[in-house]
Design a protein around this motif. Structure first.
Motif, short mmCIF file in Angstrom:
data_model
loop_
_atom_site.label_atom_id
_atom_site.label_comp_id
_atom_site.label_asym_id
_atom_site.label_seq_id
_atom_site.Cartn_x
_atom_site.Cartn_y
_atom_site.Cartn_z
N PHE A 124 36.63 4.12 30.55
CA PHE A 124 35.95 3.17 29.68
C PHE A 124 36.16 3.50 28.20
CE2 PHE A 124 32.08 1.58 27.49
CZ PHE A 124 32.17 0.25 27.84
N HIS A 125 36.21 4.79 27.90
CA HIS A 125 36.31 5.17 26.49
C HIS A 125 37.75 5.26 25.98
CE1 HIS A 125 32.05 5.39 25.89
NE2 HIS A 125 31.91 6.20 26.91
N GLN A 126 38.72 4.84 26.80
CA GLN A 126 40.09 4.71 26.28
C GLN A 126 40.05 3.67 25.17
OE1 GLN A 126 43.15 4.52 29.90
NE2 GLN A 126 41.35 3.30 30.29
N PRO A 127 40.76 3.92 24.06
CA PRO A 127 40.69 2.97 22.94
C PRO A 127 41.13 1.55 23.32
CG PRO A 127 41.83 5.00 22.30
CD PRO A 127 41.59 5.09 23.77
N VAL A 130 39.50 -2.50 26.57
CA VAL A 130 39.24 -3.94 26.61
C VAL A 130 40.52 -4.72 26.87
CG1 VAL A 130 38.51 -5.93 25.21
CG2 VAL A 130 37.16 -3.81 25.18
N ASN A 131 41.57 -4.36 26.15
CA ASN A 131 42.83 -5.09 26.34
C ASN A 131 43.45 -4.86 27.71
OD1 ASN A 131 43.04 -6.68 24.09
ND2 ASN A 131 43.83 -4.97 22.84
N ARG A 132 43.30 -3.64 28.21
CA ARG A 132 43.82 -3.36 29.56
C ARG A 132 43.16 -4.27 30.59
NH1 ARG A 132 45.74 1.97 31.14
NH2 ARG A 132 46.49 2.97 29.26
N LYS A 166 32.52 -2.69 23.22
CA LYS A 166 33.43 -3.05 24.32
C LYS A 166 32.78 -4.04 25.28
CE LYS A 166 36.51 0.85 24.26
NZ LYS A 166 36.55 2.30 24.37
N MET A 167 31.52 -3.80 25.60
CA MET A 167 30.84 -4.71 26.52
C MET A 167 30.79 -6.12 25.94
SD MET A 167 27.74 -2.28 27.91
CE MET A 167 27.06 -3.41 29.13
N ARG A 168 30.49 -6.23 24.65
CA ARG A 168 30.41 -7.56 24.03
C ARG A 168 31.76 -8.26 24.09
NH1 ARG A 168 26.44 -6.01 19.66
NH2 ARG A 168 24.49 -6.24 20.81
N ARG A 194 18.64 -3.10 24.79
CA ARG A 194 19.62 -3.44 23.75
C ARG A 194 21.04 -3.55 24.31
NH1 ARG A 194 19.97 0.67 20.45
NH2 ARG A 194 18.22 1.98 21.06
N LEU A 195 21.19 -3.31 25.61
CA LEU A 195 22.52 -3.34 26.20
C LEU A 195 22.74 -4.63 26.99
CD1 LEU A 195 22.67 0.35 27.39
CD2 LEU A 195 24.00 -0.67 25.55
#
Ligand code: C2E
Ligand code: MG
Ligand code: MG
Ligand code: MG
Length: 294
Positions: A124-127, A130-132, A166-168, A194-195
């Motif tokens: 998840f924390h890979q930069p 999102v695009n992947r 990322k979630m947004r 808040r999530l």
């Protein structure tokens, strides 16, 4: 001091430690090969709604090891995390899951089924996470609205701002989120609000306890989690539902979705599709017989 050194020397040549190190290197090498040889497979476990109708599934990874047989994630997930192999593994899992979603999208019996995929912290924390995801969804033709990513509390808390960003971004594409294993981590109710989660999965430890109706303390925890989750406008999923007693208790406390051996074990896709049919049939018979509707 001589004694300490002697002890260390003994430890250094301890054959069992040597064997453990060797086994660990072998596991890593074999897992690299597994990624290339398509030995990783997804099993699917059904999720049912309050009427008992299948409404989704969770994809759970298995390794069809050439010599050791079918291995569950406990045998290799930690190693994959530590070595970074979780990233290629995660891509494989997502691609397989999204491909399956797009196949189900063409079958009338399965085209509304959501599919939940477990995401690890390092993945998840890979930069470019999102695009992947968006690329895989696009390439496989999966309906992003039926894809659900399961994240854990500790993963979110590793970097709260990054997680929310990322979630947004993924939500903007229709992808949904479930908070996995809720109650086992920090469980700060303040940040949950808040999530952007759509649902909360109560950890099976609490469901197991909810069987005992002695003092009611564990049942109170389940009740509190359900109440809180609903007040935040999120759905509640109970994991590890194994007995009718647990199901009845959860139904009475307005739990939304149920997952566990009582309904289905994780299974290869063909068996899973048969389970879907069986669950639907059982559900129809139940309502014809005047069973509980809500
Ligand atoms: P999880 O996401 O909390 O998955 C639920 C686990 O509970 C699964 O174990 C499932 O087989 C098991 N389970 C389901 N119903 C019952 C029940 O009624 N009783 C009991 N006792 N257990 C039940 P599994 O498949 O061994 O997976 C363990 C963990 O490994 C998962 O926990 C998840 O954290 C991780 N995992 C599984 N697949 C993947 C994957 O594709 N990627 C990543 N990153 N992690 C995965
Ligand atoms: Mg999960
Ligand atoms: Mg879980
Ligand atoms: Mg778990």
């Amino acid at each position: 001091q001589a004694k300490a050194a002697g002890r260390n020397a003994i430890h250094f040549f301890d054959p069992s430690i040597h064997a453990a190190i060797e086994a660990r290197f072998r596991l890593e090498a074999e897992f690299r090969a597994a990624l290339d040889n398509n030995e990783l497979v997804l099993f699917y476990q059904a999720q049912v709604n309050r009427r008992g109708e299948p409404c989704g599934a969770e994809a759970l990874i298995r390794w069809q090891h050439p010599a050791r047989g079918l291995l569950g994630p406990a045998a290799f997930i930690n190693m994959a995390e530590e070595t970074g192999l979780i990233a290629p593994m995660g891509d494989t899992v997502l691609r397989t899951a999204c491909h399956q979603l797009s196949l189900w999208g063409e079958q009338a019996e399965a085209d509304t089924l959501s599919l939940a995929v477990n995401i690890s912290a390092r993945q998840f924390h890979q930069p470019d996470f999102v695009n992947r995801i968006l690329t895989i969804v696009d390439e496989t033709g999966a309906n992003p609205r039926l894809l659900k990513l399961e994240l854990t509390e500790s993963l979110i808390l590793t970097d709260l701002d990054d997680s929310v960003t990322k979630m947004r971004a993924l939500r903007a594409a229709g992808i949904r989120f479930a908070m996995d294993d809720f109650g086992t981590g920090y469980s700060s109710l303040a940040y949950l609000s808040r999530l952007p989660f759509d649902e909360v999965k109560i950890d099976q430890a609490f469901i197991r306890q909810a069987q005992l109706d002695t003092e009611g303390a564990d049942r109170s925890i389940v009740e509190a989690i359900i109440g809180l989750t609903h007040s935040l406008g999120m759905r509640v999923v109970a994991e590890g539902v194994e007995t009718p007693v647990q199901r009845e208790f959860l139904l009475s406390r307005r739990c939304d979705v149920f997952q566990g051996y009582l309904f289905s074990h994780p299974e290869p896709v063909t068996a899973f599709e048969q389970t879907l049919e069986a669950l639907r049939k059982a559900c129809t018979m139940h309502s014809i017989a005047g069973g509980k509707q809500d």
